[in-house]
Design an enzyme around this catalytic site. Structure first.
Site, PDB file in Angstrom:
ATOM      1  N   HIS A  22      95.311 -68.006  53.178  1.00 17.86           N
ATOM      2  CA  HIS A  22      96.248 -67.039  53.730  1.00 17.86           C
ATOM      3  C   HIS A  22      95.696 -66.488  55.046  1.00 17.86           C
ATOM      4  CE1 HIS A  22      93.537 -64.997  50.901  1.00 17.86           C
ATOM      5  NE2 HIS A  22      93.673 -63.898  51.619  1.00 17.86           N
ATOM      6  N   ARG A  81      99.160 -52.378  62.092  1.00 12.59           N
ATOM      7  CA  ARG A  81      99.389 -52.634  60.666  1.00 12.59           C
ATOM      8  C   ARG A  81      98.169 -52.156  59.885  1.00 12.59           C
ATOM      9  NH1 ARG A  81      97.950 -56.940  57.052  1.00 12.59           N
ATOM     10  NH2 ARG A  81      99.488 -57.249  55.392  1.00 12.59           N
ATOM     11  N   ASP A  84      89.828 -65.980  49.551  1.00 18.16           N
ATOM     12  CA  ASP A  84      88.983 -64.844  49.172  1.00 18.16           C
ATOM     13  C   ASP A  84      87.861 -65.298  48.244  1.00 18.16           C
ATOM     14  OD1 ASP A  84      90.600 -63.242  50.670  1.00 18.16           O
ATOM     15  OD2 ASP A  84      91.631 -62.293  48.985  1.00 18.16           O
ATOM     16  N   HIS A 100      91.952 -68.073  55.630  1.00 20.46           N
ATOM     17  CA  HIS A 100      90.788 -68.039  54.749  1.00 20.46           C
ATOM     18  C   HIS A 100      91.249 -67.977  53.299  1.00 20.46           C
ATOM     19  CE1 HIS A 100      92.076 -63.860  54.956  1.00 20.46           C
ATOM     20  NE2 HIS A 100      91.382 -63.621  53.854  1.00 20.46           N
TER      21      HIS A 100
END
Length: 331
Positions: free
Chosen positions: A265, A275, A211, A209
């Site tokens: 990204h 994570r 941002d 995607h």
């Protein structure tokens, strides 16, 4: 009552997981690299050092759309407190996380998986709290989390504004646009957790995607998993314990007329290790009009509300965001 903290991925997405042999996400080995690293302490030195630092910020935003900042003025204590409280939050039972009466967050703040997914390549194996900064001080039931978030958000807000004004200055614009339109009340924090994923080779932690903001500032742990597109290929970002990651969003690409790049990204899933990351989104009010600062414009004028509505329509229609291409002026 089930007190497990884990979202029920296996149960909720059983139909998609059962098709694993038919549909596979291509997450091949990719080269690991270091993003450009910029020492922001130079902004407090002499004129030559300041200008060189600003040039590096603008260059990385043009060529990479991503960069890392060190000596950024946010102390380790604030960052570690934020991470500690975030871990505690995600350890709460799942039934509490999905129930607003337990969490004191706005409705819809807690998100997990991808409700609209119709195949594995659209599924994000992660959970998150997406919190408007305006809500932080009112988190009465989260006594230790609220001040940690508030300290973190205050510092990161100042950093985001400073970086945005530097990028505007390097475009030849010393305007009050960002100071007037990107207020603490219009920005967001997103606390992310990526659980261990048994289907790590077929599922993303967060699907590819861009941002939908001006700037994103990311504080991540040392597990790794962030990848971005550079020169037409995916590369993995090497974690740096001293750095915050900054990336350009769609609105800055439109405002700069394509000079600064909003880069695709993703986060790959991990089989064994969870994570954590915290993202700050530097956003304007929904009524703010985005207009290219260079003429002739590549993009037509649009409001942030219009952009967000288009993204939501894209996800419903296509299963993923298309974003800026809808706003390109057709010759």
């Amino acid at each position: 009552m089930d007190v497990s903290s884990e979202p029920p991925f296996q149960k909720a997405y059983k139909t998609l997981i059962d098709k694993v042999d038919m549909i596979a996400v291509e997450v091949d080995w990719v080269e690991t690299c270091e993003l450009p690293v910029i020492d922001l302490s130079r902004l407090k030195l002499g004129e030559m050092e300041r200008e060189e630092c600003k040039r590096e910020i603008a260059k990385a935003s043009r060529e990479w759309g991503f960069f890392q900042v060190v000596r950024h003025g946010i102390c380790r204590e604030i960052l570690e407190k934020m991470r500690c409280e975030q871990r505690k939050l995600f350890k709460r039972p799942f039934y509490e996380k999905v129930n607003d009466k337990y969490m004191n967050f706005s409705a819809g703040s807690y998100r997990w998986g991808t409700p609209s997914a119709t195949c594995l390549r659209q599924l994000s194996w992660s959970e998150a709290f997406h919190v408007p900064l305006a809500d932080i001080s009112g988190l009465a039931g989260l006594a230790s989390l609220s001040p940690a978030m508030e300290q973190f958000a205050t510092k990161v807000s100042d950093l985001a504004l400073e970086l945005a004004e530097i990028l505007a200055e390097k475009m030849g614009h010393r305007s009050e646009f960002f100071r007037s339109n990107c207020l603490p009340s219009t920005c967001y924090l997103r606390m992310n957790r990526y659980p261990p994923c048994p289907h790590y080779s077929e599922v993303f932690g967060l699907m590819p995607h861009t941002d939908s903001d001006f700037l994103t500032i990311l504080y991540q742990d040392q597990v790794g998993g962030l990848q971005l597109v550079k020169d037409g290929r995916w590369i993995a970002v090497k974690p740096d314990p001293q750095a915050l990651i900054v990336n350009i969003g769609d609105l800055f690409q439109a405002w700069s007329n394509g000079v600064y790049r909003s880069v695709e990204h993703r986060v790959v899933a991990n089989k064994q290790v969870e994570r954590f990351s915290t993202a700050y989104f530097f956003c304007p009010s929904y009524d703010t009009v985005i207009e290219s600062c260079i003429k002739p414009s590549v993009y037509r004028r649009f409001s942030f509300r219009e952009f967000r509505q288009q993204v939501q329509e894209d996800v419903k229609r296509f299963g993923h965001k298309k974003g800026l291409p809808w706003f390109v002026i057709q010759n």
